[in-house]
Motif scaffolding. Structure first.
Motif, PDB file in Angstrom:
ATOM      1  N   GLY A   1       8.957  12.210  11.399  1.00  0.00           N
ATOM      2  CA  GLY A   1       8.906  11.566  12.706  1.00  0.00           C
ATOM      3  C   GLY A   1       9.633  12.361  13.762  1.00  0.00           C
ATOM      4  N   SER A   2      10.577  13.219  13.333  1.00  0.00           N
ATOM      5  CA  SER A   2      11.245  14.107  14.283  1.00  0.00           C
ATOM      6  C   SER A   2      10.239  15.125  14.820  1.00  0.00           C
ATOM      7  CB  SER A   2      12.401  14.857  13.608  1.00  0.00           C
ATOM      8  OG  SER A   2      13.330  13.974  13.032  1.00  0.00           O
ATOM      9  N   ASP A   3      10.433  15.528  16.063  1.00  0.00           N
ATOM     10  CA  ASP A   3       9.498  16.483  16.662  1.00  0.00           C
ATOM     11  C   ASP A   3       9.438  17.786  15.873  1.00  0.00           C
ATOM     12  OD1 ASP A   3       8.889  14.729  18.670  1.00  0.00           O
ATOM     13  OD2 ASP A   3      10.326  15.563  20.102  1.00  0.00           O
ATOM     14  N   ASP A   4      10.568  18.187  15.310  1.00  0.00           N
ATOM     15  CA  ASP A   4      10.631  19.469  14.616  1.00  0.00           C
ATOM     16  C   ASP A   4      10.620  19.318  13.095  1.00  0.00           C
ATOM     17  OD1 ASP A   4      10.818  20.811  17.058  1.00  0.00           O
ATOM     18  OD2 ASP A   4      12.996  20.524  17.125  1.00  0.00           O
ATOM     19  N   TRP A   5      10.191  18.170  12.600  1.00  0.00           N
ATOM     20  CA  TRP A   5      10.153  17.957  11.149  1.00  0.00           C
ATOM     21  C   TRP A   5       9.305  19.036  10.485  1.00  0.00           C
ATOM     22  CZ3 TRP A   5      12.310  16.232   7.058  1.00  0.00           C
ATOM     23  CH2 TRP A   5      11.578  16.129   5.873  1.00  0.00           C
TER      24      TRP A   5
ATOM     25  N   ASP B   1       0.840  -1.194   0.000  1.00  0.00           N
ATOM     26  CA  ASP B   1       0.000   0.000   0.000  1.00  0.00           C
ATOM     27  C   ASP B   1       0.877   1.247   0.000  1.00  0.00           C
ATOM     28  OD1 ASP B   1       0.844   0.478   2.637  1.00  0.00           O
ATOM     29  OD2 ASP B   1      -0.917  -0.506   3.492  1.00  0.00           O
ATOM     30  N   ASP B   2       0.240   2.403  -0.205  1.00  0.00           N
ATOM     31  CA  ASP B   2       0.999   3.653  -0.349  1.00  0.00           C
ATOM     32  C   ASP B   2       1.805   3.984   0.901  1.00  0.00           C
ATOM     33  OD1 ASP B   2       0.019   3.959  -2.879  1.00  0.00           O
ATOM     34  OD2 ASP B   2      -1.580   5.365  -2.320  1.00  0.00           O
ATOM     35  N   ALA B   3       1.240   3.691   2.077  1.00  0.00           N
ATOM     36  CA  ALA B   3       1.928   4.020   3.322  1.00  0.00           C
ATOM     37  C   ALA B   3       3.221   3.222   3.461  1.00  0.00           C
ATOM     38  CB  ALA B   3       1.014   3.763   4.515  1.00  0.00           C
ATOM     39  N   ASP B   4       3.150   1.916   3.179  1.00  0.00           N
ATOM     40  CA  ASP B   4       4.349   1.082   3.275  1.00  0.00           C
ATOM     41  C   ASP B   4       5.371   1.462   2.202  1.00  0.00           C
ATOM     42  OD1 ASP B   4       3.549  -0.345   5.480  1.00  0.00           O
ATOM     43  OD2 ASP B   4       2.623  -1.956   4.318  1.00  0.00           O
ATOM     44  N   ARG B   5       4.881   1.782   0.987  1.00  0.00           N
ATOM     45  CA  ARG B   5       5.793   2.174  -0.083  1.00  0.00           C
ATOM     46  C   ARG B   5       6.570   3.439   0.310  1.00  0.00           C
ATOM     47  NH1 ARG B   5       5.892   1.145  -5.553  1.00  0.00           N
ATOM     48  NH2 ARG B   5       3.900   0.030  -5.363  1.00  0.00           N
ATOM     49  N   ALA B   6       5.864   4.419   0.891  1.00  0.00           N
ATOM     50  CA  ALA B   6       6.523   5.660   1.307  1.00  0.00           C
ATOM     51  C   ALA B   6       7.569   5.393   2.378  1.00  0.00           C
ATOM     52  CB  ALA B   6       5.482   6.661   1.797  1.00  0.00           C
ATOM     53  N   GLN B   7       7.253   4.499   3.305  1.00  0.00           N
ATOM     54  CA  GLN B   7       8.225   4.157   4.353  1.00  0.00           C
ATOM     55  C   GLN B   7       9.476   3.528   3.742  1.00  0.00           C
ATOM     56  OE1 GLN B   7       8.482   4.640   7.527  1.00  0.00           O
ATOM     57  NE2 GLN B   7       6.458   5.090   8.346  1.00  0.00           N
ATOM     58  N   ILE B   8       9.278   2.644   2.774  1.00  0.00           N
ATOM     59  CA  ILE B   8      10.420   1.954   2.158  1.00  0.00           C
ATOM     60  C   ILE B   8      11.311   2.945   1.404  1.00  0.00           C
ATOM     61  CG2 ILE B   8      11.088   0.278   0.391  1.00  0.00           C
ATOM     62  CD1 ILE B   8       8.526  -1.309   1.201  1.00  0.00           C
ATOM     63  N   VAL B   9      10.703   3.753   0.538  1.00  0.00           N
ATOM     64  CA  VAL B   9      11.529   4.652  -0.284  1.00  0.00           C
ATOM     65  C   VAL B   9      12.165   5.761   0.541  1.00  0.00           C
ATOM     66  CG1 VAL B   9      10.183   4.165  -2.366  1.00  0.00           C
ATOM     67  CG2 VAL B   9       9.599   6.148  -0.953  1.00  0.00           C
ATOM     68  N   SER B  10      11.638   6.011   1.737  1.00  0.00           N
ATOM     69  CA  SER B  10      12.216   7.063   2.573  1.00  0.00           C
ATOM     70  C   SER B  10      13.593   6.687   3.114  1.00  0.00           C
ATOM     71  CB  SER B  10      11.287   7.373   3.753  1.00  0.00           C
ATOM     72  OG  SER B  10      11.322   6.353   4.742  1.00  0.00           O
TER      73      SER B  10
ATOM     74  N   THR C   1       1.954  17.790   5.240  1.00  0.00           N
ATOM     75  CA  THR C   1       0.918  17.781   4.195  1.00  0.00           C
ATOM     76  C   THR C   1      -0.461  17.618   4.817  1.00  0.00           C
ATOM     77  OG1 THR C   1       1.301  15.397   3.883  1.00  0.00           O
ATOM     78  CG2 THR C   1       2.436  16.897   2.389  1.00  0.00           C
ATOM     79  N   ASP C   2      -1.480  18.070   4.074  1.00  0.00           N
ATOM     80  CA  ASP C   2      -2.857  17.970   4.558  1.00  0.00           C
ATOM     81  C   ASP C   2      -3.491  16.666   4.104  1.00  0.00           C
ATOM     82  OD1 ASP C   2      -3.524  18.279   1.864  1.00  0.00           O
ATOM     83  OD2 ASP C   2      -3.964  20.411   2.061  1.00  0.00           O
ATOM     84  N   GLU C   3      -4.812  16.561   4.313  1.00  0.00           N
ATOM     85  CA  GLU C   3      -5.511  15.308   3.994  1.00  0.00           C
ATOM     86  C   GLU C   3      -5.548  15.014   2.507  1.00  0.00           C
ATOM     87  OE1 GLU C   3      -8.656  18.597   4.409  1.00  0.00           O
ATOM     88  OE2 GLU C   3      -6.744  17.989   5.326  1.00  0.00           O
ATOM     89  N   HIS C   4      -5.245  16.014   1.673  1.00  0.00           N
ATOM     90  CA  HIS C   4      -5.226  15.822   0.217  1.00  0.00           C
ATOM     91  C   HIS C   4      -3.813  15.548  -0.307  1.00  0.00           C
ATOM     92  CE1 HIS C   4      -9.335  17.222   0.292  1.00  0.00           C
ATOM     93  NE2 HIS C   4      -8.955  18.375   0.835  1.00  0.00           N
TER      94      HIS C   4
ATOM     95  N   HIS D   1      -0.513  15.049   8.962  1.00  0.00           N
ATOM     96  CA  HIS D   1      -0.820  15.420  10.338  1.00  0.00           C
ATOM     97  C   HIS D   1      -0.991  14.202  11.238  1.00  0.00           C
ATOM     98  CE1 HIS D   1      -1.158  19.787  10.027  1.00  0.00           C
ATOM     99  NE2 HIS D   1      -1.714  19.625   8.843  1.00  0.00           N
ATOM    100  N   ASP D   2      -1.361  13.065  10.658  1.00  0.00           N
ATOM    101  CA  ASP D   2      -1.522  11.856  11.468  1.00  0.00           C
ATOM    102  C   ASP D   2      -0.209  11.112  11.679  1.00  0.00           C
ATOM    103  OD1 ASP D   2      -1.010  10.677   9.018  1.00  0.00           O
ATOM    104  OD2 ASP D   2      -2.968   9.698   8.824  1.00  0.00           O
ATOM    105  N   GLY D   3       0.896  11.664  11.173  1.00  0.00           N
ATOM    106  CA  GLY D   3       2.201  11.064  11.370  1.00  0.00           C
ATOM    107  C   GLY D   3       2.651  10.140  10.262  1.00  0.00           C
ATOM    108  N   SER D   4       1.788   9.846   9.297  1.00  0.00           N
ATOM    109  CA  SER D   4       2.166   8.953   8.199  1.00  0.00           C
ATOM    110  C   SER D   4       3.124   9.653   7.247  1.00  0.00           C
ATOM    111  CB  SER D   4       0.919   8.475   7.443  1.00  0.00           C
ATOM    112  OG  SER D   4       0.211   9.570   6.886  1.00  0.00           O
ATOM    113  N   ILE D   5       3.964   8.853   6.580  1.00  0.00           N
ATOM    114  CA  ILE D   5       4.957   9.388   5.650  1.00  0.00           C
ATOM    115  C   ILE D   5       4.309   9.603   4.290  1.00  0.00           C
ATOM    116  CG2 ILE D   5       7.215   9.055   4.590  1.00  0.00           C
ATOM    117  CD1 ILE D   5       7.206   9.324   7.631  1.00  0.00           C
TER     118      ILE D   5
END
Length: 392
Positions: A94-98, A58-67, A102-105, A139-143
C-alpha cells in the motif's frame, strides 16, 4: 557494505528482543553499513491470527488479516531505531514505494520488483529501510503473500535485486547444526554449507532457511544464518556458499545395475547396511541406490560390474533373507537439477512424458528433494540428454 537483515518471529518475539534487534542494526549503521531490515510477524502472531479465522473468508480478506503481524513488527522496529537516533522508514503493501509486486498468477513480477528494490537501495545511505516480510502486492493493489517461509524469500530476493553484499537471516538457531540439538547430543554449528546441501535438508525438514528463498541466491550474494542472541549482524553463524543452478547433467561413464532380491528385504534390519558395506569395504563406489519391498538396486561403474556382482553374491549366499543377484549393463544416467523443481506440481510427468513419446525406455527414476535421476540404456543417452535439456 550493503546488508539485508531478516529478523524472524522469534527474534522479535518480545520488547526485549526488539531492543536487541534494534541495537544490532544501530551498531551496523554506526559502522557505516547500509542496512535493509526484513521483519517477520512478532512471535507466533500469524499462526494466532489464522487460528481466530473460524468463519468463511476469501483469499483477499485472509491476506489482509495475516498481514497485520508484519505491519506491527515494522512499526515497532522503526520506532526502536528512531529512539536510537537512527533514521528509518518502514515499507508495507500500500506504500507508494512498496517493492514486492506479483503478477496475475501470484508470481513475483521480477522486472517491477527489481526496479522498486533498487530505488529503495539508492536511499540506504540516508535511512534504514524496514520492510514487511512474507507480504506482496498485486498490480491492482490487493495484498498477496509469498507462502510459507516468505520472509526468508523476501530477504534473499531483495538482497539479490538490491545488489547487496550479504543477507543475514537472524533466527532462533545457531546457524545450521550437525543435528537437531533437541534430539541428538553434541550437536554443533556448521561453519559453512552449500546451497545444494541446505536446500535438500530444508525440503526434508530442516527449518533454517526456506527453500524458496535460496533460489534467489547467486554467487555474488553471501547468505549467513545467526542466532538472535549473537548481537552482531556482521559475524558468526553459518555461511551458505554457492548458488543453486538449473542444469541437466549426464554421467560420462556407463553404469551397471546390480539388483539383489530377497523376501521382504525392506523389513529386514541390517540387510542394506551389510550389502553397501561389502561394496564399500572393497572400494566399489555406489553412484545411486533404489529399493523396493523385495529388492535393493545398486548402480556402480560398469567396469566394476563383475567384481561387484561377486561381492554381492557372497552376501546372498551368507544371508538367508537374500535369494539372488542380477546385473544389467551398460546404462546411462541423466540428472535434472533445478531450484524450482519441488515447487512445480507434475514435474516428474513433465520430464518422463517426452521420453516416453521418444520411445526411450526408462529403467529407473530416482528423485531427491531437488533433482531427478533418469536411468536409460547407454545407447539412448544422447537422445535422453537432448530431450531433458529442453525442459530447463
Amino acid at each position: 557494505m550493503r546488508v539485508v537483515a531478516k529478523f524472524g518471529g522469534t527474534s522479535l518475539g518480545s520488547g526485549d528482543r526488539i531492543n536487541r534487534a534494534a541495537d544490532s542494526i544501530a551498531a551496523a549503521v554506526e559502522d557505516g553499513h547500509e542496512i535493509t531490515v526484513v521483519a517477520s510477524a512478532m512471535g507466533a502472531t500469524t499462526d494466532k491470527l489464522l487460528e481466530e479465522i473460524t468463519f468463511d473468508v476469501d483469499d483477499a480478506d485472509r491476506a489482509q488479516i495475516v498481514s497485520m503481524g508484519e505491519r506491527t513488527s515494522v512499526r515497532m522496529l522503526k520506532a526502536a531505531l528512531s529512539a536510537r537516533g537512527v533514521d528509518a522508514r518502514f515499507f508495507e503493501p500500500g506504500s507508494d514505494d512498496w517493492p514486492v509486486i506479483t503478477d496475475e498468477h501470484g508470481e513475483v513480477d521480477v522486472e517491477t520488483t527489481r526496479e522498486r528494490a533498487r530505488e529503495i537501495a539508492s536511499n540506504l545511505d540516508l535511512e534504514v529501510a524496514v520492510v514487511t516480510g512474507f507480504l506482496a502486492q498485486a498490480h491492482d493493489g490487493s495484498i498477496t503473500t509469498l507462502g510459507r517461509g516468505g520472509s526468508d524469500t523476501t530477504a534473499v530476493m531483495l538482497g539479490n535485486y538490491m545488489d547487496a553484499d550479504e543477507v543475514v537471516i537472524v533466527t532462533d538457531v545457531e546457524g545450521v547444526m550437525t543435528g537437531d540439538p533437541n534430539v541428538v547430543e553434541g550437536a554443533r554449528n556448521v561453519g559453512e554449507i552449500s546451497v545444494d546441501e541446505l536446500r535438500n535438508l530444508s525440503f526434508r525438514g530442516a527449518e533454517v532457511v526456506a527453500p524458496s528463498a535460496l533460489s534467489y541466491k547467486d554467487s555474488n550474494l553471501d547468505v549467513r544464518v545467526v542466532h538472535y542472541q549473537h548481537g552482531d549482524l556482521l559475524s558468526g553463524g553459518t555461511s551458505i556458499e554457492g548458488e543453486f543452478r538449473n542444469l541437466v547433467d549426464m554421467r560420462e561413464k556407463p553404469l551397471a545395475c546390480l539388483t539383489v532380491a530377497g523376501r521382504a528385504i525392506r523389513n529386514q534390519p541390517g540387510v542394506f547396511q551389510s550389502l553397501s558395506a561389502a561394496l564399500g569395504n572393497n572400494d566399489v563406489n555406489i553412484d545411486a541406490v533404489a529399493s523396493g519391498m523385495d529388492t535393493i538396486t545398486f548402480y556402480v561403474d560398469a567396469d566394476e560390474a563383475e567384481f561387484a556382482e561377486n561381492i554381492l553374491h557372497r552376501e546372498v549366499v551368507e544371508q538367508d533373507a537374500l535369494s539372488s543377484v542380477t546385473v544389467d549393463e551398460p546404462l546411462a544416467v541423466v540428472r535434472v537439477t533445478g531450484g524450482d523443481l519441488p515447487n512445480r506440481p507434475g514435474i516428474i510427468s513433465e520430464i518422463v512424458s517426452p521420453l516416453a513419446e521418444a520411445r526411450i525406455d526408462i529403467h529407473d527414476v530416482i528423485t531427491s528433494a531437488t533433482s531427478v535421476a533418469l536411468f536409460v540404456d547407454w545407447d539412448d543417452r544422447e537422445d535422453t540428454l537432448e530431450t531433458t535439456q529442453e525442459l530447463l
